[in-house]
Design an enzyme around this catalytic site. Structure first.
Site, PDB file in Angstrom:
ATOM      1  N   CYS A  19       0.849  -1.189   0.000  1.00 17.83           N
ATOM      2  CA  CYS A  19       0.000   0.000   0.000  1.00 17.83           C
ATOM      3  C   CYS A  19       0.887   1.242   0.000  1.00 17.83           C
ATOM      4  O   CYS A  19       2.110   1.159   0.029  1.00 17.83           O
ATOM      5  CB  CYS A  19      -0.930   0.016   1.210  1.00 17.83           C
ATOM      6  SG  CYS A  19      -0.049   0.143   2.788  1.00 17.83           S
TER       7      CYS A  19
ATOM      8  N   CYS B 196       3.617   1.736   2.591  1.00 16.58           N
ATOM      9  CA  CYS B 196       4.906   1.068   2.339  1.00 16.58           C
ATOM     10  C   CYS B 196       5.815   1.967   1.503  1.00 16.58           C
ATOM     11  O   CYS B 196       6.977   2.209   1.844  1.00 16.58           O
ATOM     12  CB  CYS B 196       4.686  -0.258   1.606  1.00 16.58           C
ATOM     13  SG  CYS B 196       3.617  -1.428   2.466  1.00 16.58           S
TER      14      CYS B 196
ATOM     15  N   CYS C 146      14.260 -33.507 -23.536  1.00 17.77           N
ATOM     16  CA  CYS C 146      13.869 -33.874 -22.173  1.00 17.77           C
ATOM     17  C   CYS C 146      14.673 -33.043 -21.182  1.00 17.77           C
ATOM     18  O   CYS C 146      15.523 -32.224 -21.571  1.00 17.77           O
ATOM     19  CB  CYS C 146      14.114 -35.357 -21.917  1.00 17.77           C
ATOM     20  SG  CYS C 146      15.871 -35.813 -22.019  1.00 17.77           S
TER      21      CYS C 146
ATOM     22  N   CYS D 243      18.464 -32.887 -21.384  1.00 13.79           N
ATOM     23  CA  CYS D 243      19.048 -31.943 -22.361  1.00 13.79           C
ATOM     24  C   CYS D 243      19.261 -30.579 -21.717  1.00 13.79           C
ATOM     25  O   CYS D 243      20.341 -29.983 -21.792  1.00 13.79           O
ATOM     26  CB  CYS D 243      18.134 -31.811 -23.579  1.00 13.79           C
ATOM     27  SG  CYS D 243      17.805 -33.344 -24.455  1.00 13.79           S
TER      28      CYS D 243
ATOM     29  N   ASP E  77       8.788  28.511 -32.333  1.00 17.71           N
ATOM     30  CA  ASP E  77       9.773  28.852 -33.345  1.00 17.71           C
ATOM     31  C   ASP E  77       9.081  28.710 -34.699  1.00 17.71           C
ATOM     32  O   ASP E  77       8.183  27.869 -34.848  1.00 17.71           O
ATOM     33  CB  ASP E  77      10.966  27.900 -33.256  1.00 17.71           C
ATOM     34  CG  ASP E  77      11.964  28.141 -34.371  1.00 17.71           C
ATOM     35  OD1 ASP E  77      12.449  29.268 -34.487  1.00 17.71           O
ATOM     36  OD2 ASP E  77      12.231  27.186 -35.131  1.00 17.71           O
TER      37      ASP E  77
ATOM     38  N   ASP F  52      12.464  22.770 -32.951  1.00 23.28           N
ATOM     39  CA  ASP F  52      12.856  21.536 -33.639  1.00 23.28           C
ATOM     40  C   ASP F  52      13.896  20.731 -32.864  1.00 23.28           C
ATOM     41  O   ASP F  52      14.334  19.682 -33.313  1.00 23.28           O
ATOM     42  CB  ASP F  52      13.372  21.829 -35.048  1.00 23.28           C
ATOM     43  CG  ASP F  52      14.572  22.765 -35.043  1.00 23.28           C
ATOM     44  OD1 ASP F  52      15.188  22.952 -33.970  1.00 23.28           O
ATOM     45  OD2 ASP F  52      14.904  23.321 -36.106  1.00 23.28           O
TER      46      ASP F  52
ATOM     47  N   ASP G   7      17.227  25.199 -31.363  1.00 27.34           N
ATOM     48  CA  ASP G   7      16.376  25.758 -30.312  1.00 27.34           C
ATOM     49  C   ASP G   7      16.673  25.146 -28.948  1.00 27.34           C
ATOM     50  O   ASP G   7      15.958  25.424 -27.991  1.00 27.34           O
ATOM     51  CB  ASP G   7      14.895  25.513 -30.652  1.00 27.34           C
ATOM     52  CG  ASP G   7      14.490  26.132 -31.973  1.00 27.34           C
ATOM     53  OD1 ASP G   7      14.868  27.293 -32.208  1.00 27.34           O
ATOM     54  OD2 ASP G   7      13.830  25.463 -32.774  1.00 27.34           O
TER      55      ASP G   7
END
Length: 829
Positions: free
Chosen positions: A16, A19, A88, A91, A510, A715, A719
């Site tokens: 909650c 905490c 299996c 492996c 701009d 841009d 700027d």
């Protein structure tokens, strides 16, 4: 701090807001910790600290002492491999043993069911190729696949959700049986004689006791988490549930013992609360399930973005096609993207034409035409023709990976509005426990209501209080809001920016590349004399072909679009401040060509100039266009107008922002005439013209000094200083490399309409957060006094603990559900 580091780490064990608030307070007080922000919704800690003053292990120990677990970043590199040929468990075990024994490999885990291996290793000691070769040597196949932990995290959340759902049926089945055994005789249900409290009180109590034990076992996490937290002095929501249900169970068990001893059995049989404990655990568990399910939906945006990346790609090598994992693609590889397939990585088209759907990355709904030389972004969808792509950015460098990372970081952040809820949450649970105790004792000692009534009051106060609703009110809205923004092509860096954007009252634009296309274009040609338009354009482009002036590119582009064959340039010279002079040859005939301003025409005594032409030129100039004069063999031939056209969506965007009540300013280095013309076209009244790039920042500061909260839209390149200085920096363009460093918000489309989308989304998110906080606070402010019996003082009803528990459980669900409404936020058209 000079040596500050930033880390994001998962925190396990939170239940909650109490905490998360406790962790923040303790860590923020550690020397060397600059900032600690815990997000309850994502269960993540964003930490800023100085490693010279405090180590990460000391921070982890501090978190562990509070009863939580801080998951430290793994050392080395972690990869995920797709394994083929396994049959299996022998492996998978063989692979784990051999790879785990390689020098430099810290961990190797093989999942036989998914045929995947996860390997953590030190790249300085062992390489990916070494690992895959070793697996190949065992007779299996190994291919590296994408795996950054996010997919496993999502799978883990899904498994947790399924486990919660599996517990709900037996929980409610048992709780319902207990409820009907306990309350059946009160609602007209006839119980068998051996269960009737008026006949067999011991059986009646003993059956409930036996049935409630598995319910308590299935809800044991409330006690495992809540009780230790209480004794550590950091109680949380689980502590409230544990104390409330625990008190009901212990009191009822004591009455059961007295019934067994024959102490007033018929009276004691009517004073049992086993059903309350069972129903409370069942209802709160249901609420937690719906809460977790709703929270899972808040990550839909990231999940959808991650699904855009294909797992495999077609590599073109030595004239052959071969399928490879996307993670194996290297810069410079040639890839084939067939119609209907997603682009695997960022790159440039080297062959083919098509239309590409970029909607999931940029928000642009219409497919974009693509040709040789154009950029393709990983995750976009190829609609029509086959394309050959040269990979330029792979892995974490792709646009998609950066967007996912940006959204992930934003979703893990907090907004300043959350501070109040966090401060209250820190002291909320101890306060509720105090209120519960005071209310219970007051009714018992002052109100003389009896122990049973006082116990009900005590339990009701404990179980109705809900710190979770307060803790989830802000982060869930931010998660959904930033995710929805990403879907709309609006990337927001963090929650603080999301909140601030909605408060902006002044937006500075701009001009070039923001309101206009940023690329000068030939817009008009007025002919004089016998030469045709294509001939005039060919002469103009040829004369400018050796010029480095920006206007020259627009003429050559216009000629290229018409596929004109340009005359040969015999002679060329540039006349500073005037234009150019050239001698051209076409089909064996030589022509003397002048192109420039009116002063050049006058100085060269060009024939054919008149007042009407000058008037037209002035009119074009008043419209913000640059006018070029062209003469051929000393005879005036044409006027050409070049302009940086206004973006199609600029007018609508400005109109939307005006409707929002914002003050709009255009900031540009152009002269006042050109700037004024563009401003009139888009509908901006306030213009600051003639400002060099290095002075734009100063203009932003002047506006801020007047008390305005300023957003700067540019841009992201020249700027950058102004974007950084503004309260909110908004960068436009399809690239985020530069913009992400200088801007707070990135508009993927490069469309000014995205500005109104960003502002609107911010306002909608903040409204959503305020709604969440209001209901979270109102619920507790109203619910706790009612549970404490305030209404009963005036003859009103009391609150049944089961009703309080149900209300508490669904209060946090309602908060998360309200936040999810932002998934359908739609900007103005």
């Amino acid at each position: 701090m000079a040596g500050t580091e930033n880390l994001q780490m998962p925190v396990k064990g939170m239940h909650c807001a109490a905490c998360s608030a406790r962790i923040e307070k303790i860590l923020s007080n550690l020397e060397g910790v600059d900032d600690a922000v815990v997000n309850l919704a994502t269960e993540n800690l964003a930490l800023k600290y100085d490693p010279d003053q405090v180590s990460i292990h000391e921070i982890k120990e501090a978190v562990d002492r509070m009863g939580f677990e801080l998951v430290l970043p793994e050392k080395g590199k972690t990869i995920q491999l797709s394994i083929s040929g396994m049959h299996c468990a022998a492996c998978s075990a063989r692979i784990e043993k051999v790879i785990g024994g390689l020098e430099g490999v810290d961990e190797c885990s093989v999942n036989l069911a998914t045929e995947k291996a996860r390997v953590r290793f030190d790249p300085a000691l062992v390489s990916v190729d070494d690992i895959t070769r070793s697996i190949d040597g065992l007779g299996f196949g190994a291919t590296e696949t994408e795996g950054d932990g996010q997919e496993e995290e999502l799978e883990g959340a899904l498994e947790k959700l399924q486990a919660m759902r599996r517990r709900l049926l037996p929980l409610f089945l048992l709780a319902s049986v207990i409820f009907f055994v306990s309350m059946g005789h009160m609602i007209g249900i006839t119980l068998p004689a051996f269960l009737d409290p008026g006949i067999s009180p011991l059986n009646f109590a003993l059956v409930q006791f036996i049935l409630v034990l598995p319910v308590l076992w299935m809800g044991r996490n409330f006690y495992i988490n809540g009780v230790p937290a209480f004794f550590r002095g950091v109680p949380n929501m689980d502590s409230l549930i544990a104390m409330g249900t625990g008190a009901a169970f212990i009191y009822s068990t004591w009455n059961l013992v007295e019934i067994c001893l024959g102490i007033d059995p018929f009276s004691k049989a009517g004073d049992l609360y086993f059903e309350s404990a069972a129903m409370l655990i069942a209802l709160v568990s249901l609420g937690k399930y719906f809460e977790a399910k709703s929270k899972a939906k808040t990550t839909d945006a990231i999940r959808q973005l991650m699904e855009l990346a294909p797992e495999e790609a077609i590599l073109l090598k030595d004239g052959e096609q071969q399928k490879i994992a996307v993670s194996a693609i290297k810069t410079g590889d040639l890839l084939l993207v067939k119609p209907g397939e997603r682009v695997p990585v960022d790159g440039v088209i080297v062959d083919g034409r098509s239309s590409v759907d970029e909607s999931m990355l940029t928000g642009e709904s219409l497919p974009v035409a693509k040709k040789v030389g154009d950029l393709l972004l990983g995750g976009t969808l190829n609609r029509k023709g086959a394309l050959t792509l040269r990979a330029e950015k792979v892995g974490e460098d792709t646009m998609l990976a950066k967007i996912v990372q940006l959204v992930r970081e934003a979703q893990g952040s907090k907004a300043p509005i959350a501070n109040l809820a966090d401060r209250i949450s820190l002291y909320f649970v101890p306060t509720v426990m105090t209120i519960a105790a005071v209310a219970g004792f007051s009714w018992y000692f002052i109100g003389e209501a009896g122990f049973t009534f006082s116990l009900r009051i005590f339990i009701a106060v404990l179980v109705i209080a809900c710190p979770c609703a307060m803790g989830l009110a802000t982060p869930t809205s931010i998660m959904v809001g930033t995710g929805r923004g990403a879907q709309l092509g609006v990337l927001v860096k963090n929650g603080e920016v999301l909140e601030l954007a909605g408060k902006v009252d002044c937006i500075v634009f701009d001009k070039t590349g923001t309101l206009t296309a940023g690329k000068p274009t030939l817009t008009d040609i007025h002919l004089e004399g016998s030469l045709g338009e294509e001939t005039v354009l060919g002469f103009a482009a040829a004369a400018e072909i050796q010029s480095e002036h920006p206007l020259a590119e627009s003429l050559m582009s216009a000629a290229s679009e018409k596929s004109l064959i340009l005359p040969e340039v015999v002679f060329f010279t540039s006349i500073t401040g005037r234009g150019v002079e050239a001698e051209l040859e076409k089909e064996g005939v030589k022509y003397s060509v002048l192109i420039g301003n009116s002063m050049l025409m006058q100085e060269k005594n060009v024939k054919g100039l008149n007042a009407d032409l000058e008037e037209k030129a002035q009119k074009w100039a008043a419209d913000g266009k640059t006018v070029l004069y062209l003469s051929v063999d000393d005879n005036f031939a044409a006027l050409l107008a070049i302009a940086d056209p206004v973006k199609k969506a600029a007018v609508a965007a400005i109109s939307d922002l005006k409707a929002m009540g914002l003050d709009l300013v255009m900031l540009t280095g152009d002269n006042e005439v050109t700037a004024g013309a563009i401003a009139r076209q888009v509908g901006i009244e306030r213009v600051i013209a003639g400002v060099l790039p290095d002075r734009k920042e100063q203009e932003v500061v002047r506006l801020q000094e007047k008390g305005q909260l300023v957003a700067m839209v540019g841009d992201g390149i020249n700027d950058a200083p102004a974007l950084t200085r503004a309260d909110v920096g908004i960068a436009m363009g399809t690239g985020i490399d530069v913009a992400i460093e200088s801007a707070d918000i990135v508009l993927m489309q490069g469309d000014p309409k995205g500005v109104s989308t960003a502002i609107g989304l911010s306002r909608a998110t903040m409204t959503n957060i305020r709604q969440n906080l209001f209901w979270a606070f109102a619920y507790n402010v109203v619910g706790i006094p009612v549970a404490a019996g305030v209404l009963a003082i005036f003859g009103g009803p009391t609150l049944n603990p089961m009703v309080g528990g149900a209300a508490m459980a669904f209060s946090s669900v309602s908060v998360v559900t309200n936040a999810l409404r932002l998934r359908w936020y739609t900007p103005q058209k």
